[in-house]
Design an enzyme around this catalytic site. Structure first.
Site, PDB file in Angstrom:
ATOM      1  N   ARG A   1     -16.362  -1.400  -3.075  1.00  0.00           N
ATOM      2  CA  ARG A   1     -15.155  -0.564  -3.102  1.00  0.00           C
ATOM      3  C   ARG A   1     -14.105  -1.136  -4.047  1.00  0.00           C
ATOM      4  NH1 ARG A   1     -14.634   0.133   1.797  1.00  0.00           N
ATOM      5  NH2 ARG A   1     -12.765  -0.968   2.424  1.00  0.00           N
TER       6      ARG A   1
ATOM      7  N   ASP B   1       0.791  -1.241   0.000  1.00  0.00           N
ATOM      8  CA  ASP B   1       0.000   0.000   0.000  1.00  0.00           C
ATOM      9  C   ASP B   1       0.821   1.287   0.000  1.00  0.00           C
ATOM     10  OD1 ASP B   1      -2.628  -0.875  -0.304  1.00  0.00           O
ATOM     11  OD2 ASP B   1      -2.697  -1.536   1.784  1.00  0.00           O
TER      12      ASP B   1
ATOM     13  N   THR C   1     -12.472 -13.485  -2.231  1.00  0.00           N
ATOM     14  CA  THR C   1     -12.628 -12.178  -1.590  1.00  0.00           C
ATOM     15  C   THR C   1     -11.963 -12.164  -0.233  1.00  0.00           C
ATOM     16  OG1 THR C   1     -14.206 -10.391  -1.280  1.00  0.00           O
ATOM     17  CG2 THR C   1     -14.771 -12.502  -0.247  1.00  0.00           C
TER      18      THR C   1
ATOM     19  N   SER D   1     -14.738  -3.010   6.613  1.00  0.00           N
ATOM     20  CA  SER D   1     -14.740  -4.466   6.427  1.00  0.00           C
ATOM     21  C   SER D   1     -15.932  -5.055   7.167  1.00  0.00           C
ATOM     22  CB  SER D   1     -13.469  -5.068   7.017  1.00  0.00           C
ATOM     23  OG  SER D   1     -12.356  -4.738   6.248  1.00  0.00           O
TER      24      SER D   1
ATOM     25  N   ASP E   1      -7.481  -3.331  -5.401  1.00  0.00           N
ATOM     26  CA  ASP E   1      -7.157  -2.053  -4.765  1.00  0.00           C
ATOM     27  C   ASP E   1      -5.792  -1.522  -5.197  1.00  0.00           C
ATOM     28  OD1 ASP E   1      -8.597  -4.037  -3.354  1.00  0.00           O
ATOM     29  OD2 ASP E   1      -8.543  -2.920  -1.483  1.00  0.00           O
TER      30      ASP E   1
ATOM     31  N   TRP F   1     -12.261   1.030  -6.759  1.00  0.00           N
ATOM     32  CA  TRP F   1     -10.803   1.136  -6.973  1.00  0.00           C
ATOM     33  C   TRP F   1     -10.479   0.851  -8.438  1.00  0.00           C
ATOM     34  CZ3 TRP F   1      -9.394   3.976  -3.343  1.00  0.00           C
ATOM     35  CH2 TRP F   1      -9.477   3.686  -1.979  1.00  0.00           C
TER      36      TRP F   1
ATOM     37  N   GLY G   1      -9.879 -16.478  -8.067  1.00  0.00           N
ATOM     38  CA  GLY G   1     -10.252 -15.229  -7.421  1.00  0.00           C
ATOM     39  C   GLY G   1     -11.035 -15.516  -6.157  1.00  0.00           C
TER      40      GLY G   1
HETATM   41  N1  GLY Z   1      -7.484  -1.147   0.300  1.00  0.00           N
HETATM   42  C1  GLY Z   1      -8.239  -1.679   1.371  1.00  0.00           C
HETATM   43  C2  GLY Z   1      -9.631  -1.200   1.383  1.00  0.00           C
HETATM   44  O1  GLY Z   1     -10.101  -0.594   0.444  1.00  0.00           O
HETATM   45  O2  GLY Z   1     -10.279  -1.451   2.381  1.00  0.00           O
END
Ligand code: GLY
Length: 390
Positions: free
Chosen positions: A235, A103, A223, A351, A163, A239, A221
């Site tokens: 989200r 990140d 999650t 989350s 992301d 992104w 893939g």
């Molecule tokens: N990049 C982590 C999130 O969007 O929660």
């Protein structure tokens, strides 16, 4: 995009943008005493952010808000606060404090690239280049991607996530800044791997994607923060939309523009009437699941980014759509009373735990630090001819 004519939320006016910007910047100022020498938690708790150490992936967003507020006001106090945050970011990257992940762009573009571009802070430039170097260490040649989490090459974590598209602008910037092509070259490979694997046939996206650590072949893939492996994390899609728009600004590859259009269309098809998505787009409005207001701000910024590039009628369509999204955010989600929250935008979701995902479950129906940042970025983009930090 026929969807635009079906929308009921009106576009935000210039006057409303200016007023919303004043409210948001006033809130940033109010937060300076608590967060000048501290970082803001990734999400609020009961709508109030606690102050934390600079060790989360989100620590760049609050400095980004300070820089946006500085651009709006020219206030030296904000500049000083932004540069104090730069020193914290430099200390973090020099000492590798919680930097063993991908990140680096989220951390260093809105905090340090911004500080370099706006006030020529040399420490900020150094920190951002160090962060770009650190990100290159996460590149895995077998598969051609930046590994999101875990130790290098660890089989259980041999994956990338959608992301990460927002970490790539740091690399494009680093190549332009240093003249060294290695940053951009790796970014292009990662973007290609992402587009080849993360986007499904219906233009929804996988949140994370595993590759084979030996052969580099695509595996599957799954999650982490979406509802389920085959669902459609709001989200993540956001992104994807914003990430493709910024990559297109740097590279002008037709596949980036086409991916932007397809991901956007899939996202729009699943929106509730007020244009603020449920946290996973598998849910309908009537499911009464928490929203993720941050996804709306991210997509609005992606639309405004692409509008600046493409021009003409298409740009107008994107701008009007972004104005509708920002109108909804400003009217019904933005904080107007500091007694209610020390954030800028309510009803974000970091989350949310489900029976099928692996996240911890935190920051549900709260302000989220990037949601505040992107809302302020969207207002800024609508208010002035903005030169991007990304
Ligand atoms: N990049 C982590 C999130 O969007 O929660």
């Amino acid at each position: 995009m026929t969807i635009v004519s079906e929308l009921t939320v009106p576009p935000i006016s210039d006057g409303e943008v200016a007023a919303a910007l004043e409210v948001a910047v006033a809130q940033v100022r109010r937060n300076l005493p608590a967060f000048t020498y501290a970082s803001q938690n990734h999400s609020s708790v009961g709508n109030f952010y606690p102050a934390v150490a600079n060790d989360q992936w989100t620590a760049g967003f609050w400095p980004g808000e300070i820089w946006l507020a500085f651009e709006h006001t020219g206030d030296k106090v904000l500049r000083h606060a932004g540069q104090i945050q730069v020193q914290s970011m430099l200390h973090r990257i020099e000492n590798r404090i919680e930097t063993d992940h991908h990140d680096m762009g989220f951390l260093y573009s809105p905090s340090c690239v911004a500080a370099w571009k706006l006030v020529g802070d040399e420490d900020a430039r150094r920190a951002a280049i160090l962060a770009a170097d650190r990100l290159l260490e996460r590149f895995r040649p077998a598969g051609g991607f930046f590994q999101a989490w875990g130790r290098a090459g660890e089989a259980d974590e041999y994956r990338f996530i959608i992301d990460c598209l927002l970490n790539l602008p740091l690399l494009y910037w680093a190549t332009r800044e240093t003249g060294d092509p290695k940053y951009r070259d790796h970014a292009l490979v990662h973007a290609r791997t992402t587009l080849a694997n993360s986007v499904r046939a219906d233009d929804s996206t996988f949140h994370t994607f595993y590759m084979d650590p030996v052969t580099g072949a695509p595996v599957r893939g799954v999650t982490k923060q979406g509802y389920a492996d085959d669902s459609f994390w709001a989200r993540g899609q956001a992104w994807g939309v914003a990430g493709m728009a910024i990559s297109y600004r740097y590279e002008r590859l037709p596949e980036y523009r086409s991916a932007f259009e397809r991901l956007l269309a899939a996202y729009l098809r699943r929106l509730p009437a007020d244009l603020i998505p449920c946290w996973d787009l598998v849910f309908k409005e009537s499911d009464n699941e928490p929203r993720d207001s941050s996804a709306a701000s991210i997509v609005a910024c992606g639309l405004l980014e692409m509008a600046d590039i493409v021009g003409g009628a298409e740009a107008e369509t994107y701008r009007t759509l972004a104005r509708r999204m920002v109108k909804s955010l400003a009217d019904d989600y933005a904080v107007k009373d500091p007694g209610v929250s020390n954030g800028l935008v309510l009803h974000g979701t970091y989350s949310r735990k489900s029976p099928y995902n692996t996240c911890r479950g935190e920051g549900v129906d709260e302000c989220v630090s990037w949601g505040d940042y992107y809302y302020l970025e969207a207002l800024t983009r609508l208010h002035r001819n903005w030169s991007s930090y990304w």
